[in-house]
Every structure is written in C-alpha cells, then in structure tokens.
Write a protein that holds these residues in place. Structure first.
Motif, PDB file in Angstrom:
ATOM      1  N   HIS A 163       0.852  -1.203   0.000  1.00 31.35           N
ATOM      2  CA  HIS A 163       0.000   0.000   0.000  1.00 31.35           C
ATOM      3  C   HIS A 163       0.876   1.236   0.000  1.00 31.35           C
ATOM      4  O   HIS A 163       2.073   1.154   0.274  1.00 31.35           O
ATOM      5  CB  HIS A 163      -0.961   0.003   1.189  1.00 31.35           C
ATOM      6  CG  HIS A 163      -0.281   0.079   2.534  1.00 31.35           C
ATOM      7  ND1 HIS A 163       0.370  -0.992   3.102  1.00 31.35           N
ATOM      8  CD2 HIS A 163      -0.134   1.105   3.402  1.00 31.35           C
ATOM      9  CE1 HIS A 163       0.863  -0.640   4.275  1.00 31.35           C
ATOM     10  NE2 HIS A 163       0.591   0.636   4.474  1.00 31.35           N
ATOM     11  N   HIS A 221       1.430   3.981   1.796  1.00 28.87           N
ATOM     12  CA  HIS A 221       1.904   4.813   2.909  1.00 28.87           C
ATOM     13  C   HIS A 221       3.422   4.950   2.790  1.00 28.87           C
ATOM     14  O   HIS A 221       4.096   4.025   2.336  1.00 28.87           O
ATOM     15  CB  HIS A 221       1.537   4.181   4.255  1.00 28.87           C
ATOM     16  CG  HIS A 221       0.121   4.461   4.661  1.00 28.87           C
ATOM     17  ND1 HIS A 221      -0.601   3.617   5.456  1.00 28.87           N
ATOM     18  CD2 HIS A 221      -0.685   5.514   4.371  1.00 28.87           C
ATOM     19  CE1 HIS A 221      -1.812   4.130   5.651  1.00 28.87           C
ATOM     20  NE2 HIS A 221      -1.882   5.282   4.989  1.00 28.87           N
ATOM     21  N   HIS A 232      -7.252  -1.249   5.208  1.00 30.19           N
ATOM     22  CA  HIS A 232      -6.296  -0.405   5.906  1.00 30.19           C
ATOM     23  C   HIS A 232      -6.762   1.024   5.622  1.00 30.19           C
ATOM     24  O   HIS A 232      -7.682   1.208   4.837  1.00 30.19           O
ATOM     25  CB  HIS A 232      -4.889  -0.705   5.340  1.00 30.19           C
ATOM     26  CG  HIS A 232      -3.784   0.013   6.023  1.00 30.19           C
ATOM     27  ND1 HIS A 232      -3.734   0.197   7.380  1.00 30.19           N
ATOM     28  CD2 HIS A 232      -2.651   0.598   5.532  1.00 30.19           C
ATOM     29  CE1 HIS A 232      -2.625   0.858   7.679  1.00 30.19           C
ATOM     30  NE2 HIS A 232      -1.951   1.120   6.582  1.00 30.19           N
ATOM     31  N   ASP A 248      -0.343  -3.842   6.034  1.00 34.88           N
ATOM     32  CA  ASP A 248      -0.977  -3.242   7.222  1.00 34.88           C
ATOM     33  C   ASP A 248      -2.476  -3.505   7.149  1.00 34.88           C
ATOM     34  O   ASP A 248      -3.050  -3.520   6.059  1.00 34.88           O
ATOM     35  CB  ASP A 248      -0.727  -1.731   7.260  1.00 34.88           C
ATOM     36  CG  ASP A 248       0.740  -1.392   7.526  1.00 34.88           C
ATOM     37  OD1 ASP A 248       1.531  -2.319   7.763  1.00 34.88           O
ATOM     38  OD2 ASP A 248       1.074  -0.191   7.484  1.00 34.88           O
TER      39      ASP A 248
END
Ligand code: ZN
Ligand code: ZN
Length: 492
Positions: free
Chosen positions: A116, A118, A183, A205
C-alpha cells in the motif's frame, strides 16, 4: 524428505544451493514501517515493500535538511535509510559504491511488490533501478499518480507496474497474488507468495475497524484456501507489556471505546454542533474514506466543506459527485497572478466554488475548513473565535513527533480549541490476536512493531528474525541458515 541437520556437507551444499527458498529481512522488524523483505528461489526474487521507517523524532530529513535529488541512492545508503541489497539499484545511481552490486550486473529476475502507498511502505521505491518492475495494485497506482500530480509523490523518477487483487503473476519461478485488505488507504493488499519449496503470506498493514472489515476477514479465508507455510504480519499497536497489563484476547468484537471509521463522521458532527465558530480539520488526505467522512460531517451539520486544493483534487477524482469548495490562500492568489499556477490546480479552481479567508470570515460557523500542518499560518487570516480545530490523523500524529508540540503551541497562541477525533489504520491488539488465530500459521513472523514478541500463535512457531540472517524454506519448513567456513549447515 530433507533433514535439517546434516553431517555430509556436500549433500547440504547441494540442498542449499539448488532447492530452497531464501527469506531475508532488511528493515521493519522492530520499527513502524520500513518493512523490506526478500524472498528468493534460484534466480527468482521478490522484494516487499520499499518504504522508510516512520520515526519523526530521529528522521534525518527533519523538514529542514534538503534532499539532494541528484544522489538520492548514495545518500540514502550512506544514511542507512535503504538497505545494501544487490541487484536493486542502478549502476548510475550507485556511482561507484562498491559494496552493492548494481541491477545491471545481477542475473536474477527481481520484482518489488508494494502492499500500500503509505510512506513507510513506498518512501524509497523511487530509488529502485528502472529495469526492476515495481508492482502496485491498480487502486494504489491510480491514487499514487494523483498524489504525484499534486506534489506528494516519492523522490525518484520511474515507472510503476500494475497488478490486481486475486490476479496472480509470476516473477520467474515465484507466483505472487495480491489479496485486498482493509487499511486506512485506498488500494491496500496482502500478498500470497508461492515458491516451489513453500508459500509465504504477507499481510501488509490491516485493521478490523475500518469501513471494510469483511475484506480483512475474507483475506484470511483466501490465504487459507491458497495455503501458506509462513505468515508475516504487522503488529503496530503492540506496545510494551507494562502499558497493556491485560493479556491479548482473541476477538473480532469492537470495544465500546474504539471509534470506527464509520462512526467517525458522527463524532465530528457532535463536536461541530457544539461549536459557534469556524470548524477546522487536519486529516491525512490519502485516506479517501476519511475525506468522505469529512464531507458527510459537513453535510449533516450544514457547513460547507472547504478543502485545500490538493485534497480537493483527490476528492474530485475519487469521490466525483461530492460537493465542496476550495480554499484560496494568498499563495494561490499569487500563483494565479504571476502565472506559475500548475495546470491541475488551475482547472480545479475553474470547476469548483473558491473561498478566501475574507469570505469565510463573514460567517465562520457556516464552514468546515481544512488546515494541514504546513499551512498552519493560514489560520492567522481566519476568524477562529469560538472555533474548533479537529485533528483527525493528519500530521503531526502525536507527541512522538517534535512538530506536535509546535502545533499545540500555535493553536494555543491563536486561541482555537484542539480536539482529537481520529482512529488508527492498524488493528487493535486483540484484533491482531484474532487475525493471527484465524490464520493459524505453522510459522509466524510478526514485524512492523515495537513489541512483535507479544503476538504469539496458539499452535505454530513464532519466529523473531534477525537482520543479516538467511531463513530457508525447504519442503514447507522454515529454518535458519548457518554458514560455516567450509560449507553450509542448516540450523534449527
Ligand atoms: Zn506501515
Ligand atoms: Zn500503512
């Protein structure tokens, strides 16, 4: 079929050279993010993820230090921000760093897969050599491209490859399947990584209190259907035992005191209903669900939501029918005047209602205005009397970040109330235990956590890996590789 302790070193050497999956950990074992793991089988190799660890208190780049865009790879390596992995960085970027073999000279087929977007999972993906594919889910890639447009991409300049949920793809002899997970960012996935000697499941996550808990539950089922030997999972919310005296309880129930992403708008509304003045908010804009929640709260309290142009751009793309206005800062006015305004911003200003501080100040209680940390000074122009600043997981996230005190000092000085209404993107400890128990892995590796050791499987073996050690997956068994002077011995 194989035994793991051999006396005949010739035989061991054969086994370890040709028929094994090697797993190595390069970052993220006891930090929040910066998770970097390599899985290798013969000449095929997969790397996941490629971010920078999140620790604002010790970050070299404190917002004042300038990144040299001409030597990012060298500088990151020197600062220890990216690992010395062979065959990942280009010869040109290594510029003679002899400790690392450049991608051009490495015969292995390598790919990087990203769970992802982030920063603690993508922060360094721009440093990877252009010939190594870096895969993102199509949702992630769409969001990443829009972030890049508004200047929130990562350093480095390269192309990214697309993958999709449940669509397997091969990196040489390794098969990778992304599985969607919930998430607090669009596009998040877990990865099923299948090698001829066994499979690994990496969760990325995750959480159970977001808008899509079923995605996390289904991910577990899909992982079990595919089968796996080793589970690698995050444990962000595991603090020290002293802090949480109660032992972990395996449950997917939502405790009363836990605010879910779905309940958050209502909580924001309650705060706004008690406020006679302006409402300001600080969010992390790559959480599209949160942008939507802010829009809901604005609508239900009859306040016009006023986004900064960057967030407005994301809202226009990902929540296309939403109604909001755009905040016109003195800086944007200057950009318009001197013609330096970027195209995306210009076209946005033409399509939506624009409001400057003067207009907002006529009726502060009619508005819910975004104010990100870097734009804190804008609040000088706003009438904040009887107003409220709703801090909803925007940076600075907490007092572990030195900027947090700075923000508090500022808000106190201008006299606006600071209210926290947020919820984490990470599963609470009891949910982590539930998820782990549902997975029920044979081998379990917790990471992305300050206290990974607290997460203990009920049946399988917990492995707390070390840096610099190679773990072998042979015939579905995970073991540690111990190198001896005259050959290789596989240890237990
Ligand atoms: Zn993370
Ligand atoms: Zn994350």
């Amino acid at each position: 079929m194989y035994r793991f302790l051999f006396s005949n070193e010739e035989e061991v050497f054969w086994v370890t050279t040709f028929e094994q999956t090697k797993i190595r950990f390069w970052g993220g074992l006891r930090t929040i993010g910066g998770t970097i793991v390599t899985v290798e089988y013969k000449d095929s190799r997969v790397v996941f993820d490629f971010g920078l660890k999140y620790d604002p208190a010790t970050n070299f780049f404190d917002g004042k230090l300038k990144l040299r865009t001409t030597s990012i790879v060298q500088d990151y390596l020197r600062l220890g921000m990216i690992p010395k992995i062979d065959g990942l960085y280009s010869d040109k970027d290594l510029a003679g760093n002899e400790e690392v073999i450049p991608a051009e000279l490495d015969k292995r087929q390598t790919a990087v897969i990203i769970s992802h977007i982030h920063l603690d999972h993508i922060g360094a993906m721009g440093t990877i050599a252009p010939e190594i594919p870096v895969y993102l889910t199509s949702d992630s890639l769409k969001l990443y491209r829009s972030l890049d447009t508004i200047g929130e991409g990562v350093p480095g300049n390269r192309e990214y490859q697309l993958c999709d949920y449940e669509q397997s793809f091969r990196i040489g002899e390794i098969t990778v399947t992304p599985i969607q997970v919930d998430h607090d960012v669009l596009g998040a996935c877990a990865f099923h990584i299948e090698t001829p000697e066994g499979s690994i499941f990496y969760t990325g996550d995750l959480r159970l209190h977001g808008n899509y808990p079923e995605r996390t539950e289904q991910m577990i089922q899909k992982a079990k259907e595919r089968g796996f030997d080793v589970l690698i999972m995050e444990g962000t919310t595991l603090r020290s035992v002293e802090e949480h005296r109660e032992p972990l309880v395996s449950t997917n129930k939502l405790p009363e005191n836990l605010l879910t992403e779905a309940q958050l708008p209502r909580k924001v509304e309650e705060v706004l209903e008690e406020t006679n003045g302006i409402g300001c908010f600080n969010i992390y804009n790559r959480n599209i669900d949160r942008i939507e929640g802010i829009l809901t709260a604005g609508k239900n309290t009859k306040r016009t939501v006023v986004f900064e142009p960057e967030t407005a751009y994301l809202a226009s793309l990902f929540i296309p029918d939403s109604e909001f206005a755009i905040y016109l800062s003195s800086e944007t006015i200057a950009e318009v005047k001197n013609g330096s305004i970027l195209e995306w911003k210009k076209s946005l200003l033409e399509r939506y209602e624009i409001l400057d501080a003067k207009k907002i100040n006529e009726h502060p209680s009619h508005y819910f205005v975004q104010n990100s940390y870097e734009n804190t000074m804008e609040m000088f122009d706003l009438n904040v009397a009887n107003g409220v600043y709703i801090h909803s997981n925007g940076v600075p996230l907490g007092d572990f970040d030195p900027s947090y005190q700075n923000l508090q000092n500022f808000l106190e000085r201008i006299g606006i109330e600071h209210v926290l209404v947020g919820t984490s993107g990470h599963a609470i400890p009891n949910h982590l235990q539930y998820i782990l128990d549902e997975f029920d892995p044979d081998f379990f590796i917790p990471l992305h956590s300050f206290h990974p050791e607290r997460l203990i499987p009920r049946r399988g073996r917990q492995v707390l890996p070390e840096y610099g050690v190679t773990y072998l997956l042979i015939n579905n068994e995970l073991t540690k590789m111990i190198e001896k002077d005259n050959g290789v011995v596989i240890g237990g």
